[in-house]
Design a protein around this motif. Structure first.
Motif, PDB file in Angstrom:
ATOM      1  N   ASP A 140      40.788  31.558  21.324  1.00  0.00           N
ATOM      2  CA  ASP A 140      39.916  30.192  21.888  1.00  0.00           C
ATOM      3  C   ASP A 140      39.811  28.587  22.112  1.00  0.00           C
ATOM      4  N   GLN A 141      40.712  27.965  20.932  1.00  0.00           N
ATOM      5  CA  GLN A 141      41.477  27.341  21.556  1.00  0.00           C
ATOM      6  C   GLN A 141      42.916  26.904  21.915  1.00  0.00           C
ATOM      7  N   TYR A 142      43.621  27.875  21.842  1.00  0.00           N
ATOM      8  CA  TYR A 142      44.833  27.999  22.293  1.00  0.00           C
ATOM      9  C   TYR A 142      44.781  28.340  23.998  1.00  0.00           C
ATOM     10  N   GLY A 143      44.075  29.675  23.861  1.00  0.00           N
ATOM     11  CA  GLY A 143      44.304  30.254  25.478  1.00  0.00           C
ATOM     12  C   GLY A 143      44.607  31.792  24.645  1.00  0.00           C
ATOM     13  N   GLU A 144      45.400  32.629  25.406  1.00  0.00           N
ATOM     14  CA  GLU A 144      45.530  34.139  25.394  1.00  0.00           C
ATOM     15  C   GLU A 144      47.665  34.279  26.577  1.00  0.00           C
ATOM     16  N   LEU A 145      48.175  34.823  25.407  1.00  0.00           N
ATOM     17  CA  LEU A 145      49.798  35.056  25.948  1.00  0.00           C
ATOM     18  C   LEU A 145      49.532  36.755  26.112  1.00  0.00           C
ATOM     19  N   ARG A 146      50.063  36.591  27.135  1.00  0.00           N
ATOM     20  CA  ARG A 146      50.121  38.453  27.716  1.00  0.00           C
ATOM     21  C   ARG A 146      51.195  38.020  28.037  1.00  0.00           C
ATOM     22  N   LEU A 147      51.968  39.509  27.715  1.00  0.00           N
ATOM     23  CA  LEU A 147      53.417  40.659  27.991  1.00  0.00           C
ATOM     24  C   LEU A 147      53.422  41.555  28.563  1.00  0.00           C
ATOM     25  N   GLY A 148      53.171  41.987  29.725  1.00  0.00           N
ATOM     26  CA  GLY A 148      53.506  43.265  30.433  1.00  0.00           C
ATOM     27  C   GLY A 148      52.658  43.330  31.861  1.00  0.00           C
ATOM     28  N   ARG A 149      53.211  44.120  32.090  1.00  0.00           N
ATOM     29  CA  ARG A 149      52.354  44.260  33.235  1.00  0.00           C
ATOM     30  C   ARG A 149      50.999  43.988  33.488  1.00  0.00           C
ATOM     31  N   ALA A 150      50.913  42.702  34.825  1.00  0.00           N
ATOM     32  CA  ALA A 150      49.432  42.240  34.820  1.00  0.00           C
ATOM     33  C   ALA A 150      49.344  42.703  35.939  1.00  0.00           C
ATOM     34  N   THR A 151      47.678  41.659  36.738  1.00  0.00           N
ATOM     35  CA  THR A 151      47.469  41.490  38.207  1.00  0.00           C
ATOM     36  C   THR A 151      47.464  40.029  38.433  1.00  0.00           C
ATOM     37  N   SER A 152      48.167  39.837  39.074  1.00  0.00           N
ATOM     38  CA  SER A 152      48.514  38.355  40.058  1.00  0.00           C
ATOM     39  C   SER A 152      47.891  36.742  39.205  1.00  0.00           C
ATOM     40  N   VAL A 153      47.286  36.490  39.121  1.00  0.00           N
ATOM     41  CA  VAL A 153      46.519  35.542  38.228  1.00  0.00           C
ATOM     42  C   VAL A 153      46.075  34.294  39.572  1.00  0.00           C
ATOM     43  N   ALA A 154      47.122  34.669  40.857  1.00  0.00           N
ATOM     44  CA  ALA A 154      46.538  33.965  41.812  1.00  0.00           C
ATOM     45  C   ALA A 154      45.632  35.080  42.379  1.00  0.00           C
ATOM     46  N   VAL A 155      45.987  36.336  42.987  1.00  0.00           N
ATOM     47  CA  VAL A 155      45.127  37.048  43.316  1.00  0.00           C
ATOM     48  C   VAL A 155      44.071  37.828  42.601  1.00  0.00           C
ATOM     49  N   ALA A 156      44.313  37.805  41.117  1.00  0.00           N
ATOM     50  CA  ALA A 156      42.569  37.728  40.244  1.00  0.00           C
ATOM     51  C   ALA A 156      41.468  36.102  40.880  1.00  0.00           C
ATOM     52  N   HIS A 157      42.338  35.134  41.016  1.00  0.00           N
ATOM     53  CA  HIS A 157      41.355  34.317  41.070  1.00  0.00           C
ATOM     54  C   HIS A 157      40.424  34.034  42.917  1.00  0.00           C
ATOM     55  N   LEU A 158      41.279  34.774  43.065  1.00  0.00           N
ATOM     56  CA  LEU A 158      40.399  35.162  44.884  1.00  0.00           C
ATOM     57  C   LEU A 158      39.473  36.373  44.040  1.00  0.00           C
ATOM     58  N   VAL A 159      39.542  37.125  43.807  1.00  0.00           N
ATOM     59  CA  VAL A 159      38.760  38.590  43.893  1.00  0.00           C
ATOM     60  C   VAL A 159      37.512  38.224  42.655  1.00  0.00           C
ATOM     61  N   SER A 160      37.916  36.953  41.220  1.00  0.00           N
ATOM     62  CA  SER A 160      37.052  37.282  40.694  1.00  0.00           C
ATOM     63  C   SER A 160      35.826  36.217  40.968  1.00  0.00           C
ATOM     64  N   GLY A 161      36.271  35.217  41.872  1.00  0.00           N
ATOM     65  CA  GLY A 161      35.069  34.620  42.872  1.00  0.00           C
ATOM     66  C   GLY A 161      35.737  33.132  43.081  1.00  0.00           C
TER      67      GLY A 161
END
Length: 342
Positions: A106-127
């Motif tokens: 909660d304090q430092y955020g999240e680090l993901r490793l592996g195939r993922a949805t583009s954060v740019a595309v997710a930004h558009l789609v999720s609002g």
């Protein structure tokens, strides 16, 4: 004896603390009957489809989280498409949408490793902007030649915590080519500020050319600047986008804007309207009505109209594989369907 009991109790308590994990199966299923006039050519003919994913992509997934203590969690996510017409997975892979493990704080955020949805595309789609259906964000991204940026393999993703309403996300995918780590690499980024009744933000993607392989691919750069405002039952959104493809790419450079709005007619009925206008003389309009039968089940009706120019930015009239954007043609799509989430 008392010391033994105390020790066993301590071990048991510690095991319980580290056993606070859960796994969830989730998904969204969206099926409709769709009519498309002029689906694949400029003949004016029509076709009827059992359509999949008109509003939201039909998919299912497994996600889990384990509380590691001290505000730290371990997460994983596996997500797959499902075609409601055939029951098939996407040919690109079982979990082509998402396959990652992460550490989150909660304090430092999240680090993901592996195939993922583009954060740019997710930004558009999720609002990032008001995008009421696949027909809207799908037609913009596919028409602009950005379908390859939906999901990113070999991704290292960081999502920041919300800092007074500001959240940023960054994704880097190495090209994994010996001797040249930038060959085929990709950077995706997004930032969003959430105010009391508005949002402002943007997204950026830079994909380098992939060369020296059997099937080379050309890179691209694109960005969006966007925002929304909520005024009672009305939500309005706007965005500007700019796409530059590297030399040799089949898709053309293009720019455009998106205007969208929604109105909450009553607690069960929501109306949507949207316009995508490419400055290369193509446009798409979407009108939509949804009726919530419950928190999980919605019935809907959609009307889409694509009017494509001659410069190669070919918007689609409906989110159907068989319905392609046609240059210098007008195409219409209508669908009625049901969407259920679990």
């Amino acid at each position: 004896m008392k010391k033994t009991l105390v020790a066993l109790a301590a071990v048991s308590a510690a095991a319980g603390a580290f056993a606070q994990s859960n796994v969830t199966i989730y998904g969204t299923l969206d099926a409709s009957v769709a009519y498309v006039k002029n689906p694949t050519d400029n003949t004016g003919k029509s076709a009827t489809y059992l359509n999949d994913s008109a509003i939201s992509t039909s998919r299912w997934g497994i996600r889990g989280t384990e509380d590691l203590g001290g505000g730290l969690k371990a997460n994983f996510n596996l997500e797959s498409d499902v075609n409601m017409g055939t029951g098939a997975n996407n040919p690109a892979g079982m979990f082509r949408r998402s396959a990652y493990v992460s550490l989150a704080s909660d304090q430092y955020g999240e680090l993901r490793l592996g195939r993922a949805t583009s954060v740019a595309v997710a930004h558009l789609v999720s609002g990032g902007i008001v995008l009421p259906s696949n027909a809207m964000h799908g037609t913009m991204l596919i028409g602009a030649g950005l379908a390859g940026d939906f999901f990113v393999p070999n991704a290292i993703t960081y999502v920041s915590p919300s800092l007074s309403g500001l959240r940023a996300s960054l994704l880097y995918a190495p090209g994994e080519q010996a001797g040249d780590s930038s060959n085929g690499s990709a950077v995706h980024a997004a930032v969003k500020y959430q105010g009391s009744n508005f949002t402002v933000g943007g997204a950026y993607v830079n994909v380098d050319d992939l060369t020296g392989v059997a099937t080379p691919a050309f890179g691209r750069k694109w960005y969006t600047i966007d925002g929304t405002v909520t005024l009672g039952k009305v939500k309005l959104g706007a965005a500007y986008y700019d796409v530059d493809h590297n030399t040799g790419a089949t898709s053309v450079d293009n720019q455009g804007y998106i205007l969208n709005g929604s109105y909450q007619l009553d607690p069960k009925v929501t109306l949507f309207a949207g316009l995508i206008k490419s400055l290369q003389d193509s446009s798409a309009v979407s009108l939509q009505a949804r009726y919530a039968l419950s928190k999980r089940t919605t019935v809907y009706a959609v009307f889409n109209r694509a009017d494509n120019g001659k410069e190669g930015v070919n918007f689609i009239p409906m989110y159907i594989d068989a319905a392609k954007g046609v240059p210098d043609a007008k195409q219409t799509g209508v669908a009625v369907g049901v969407m259920h989430s679990f």
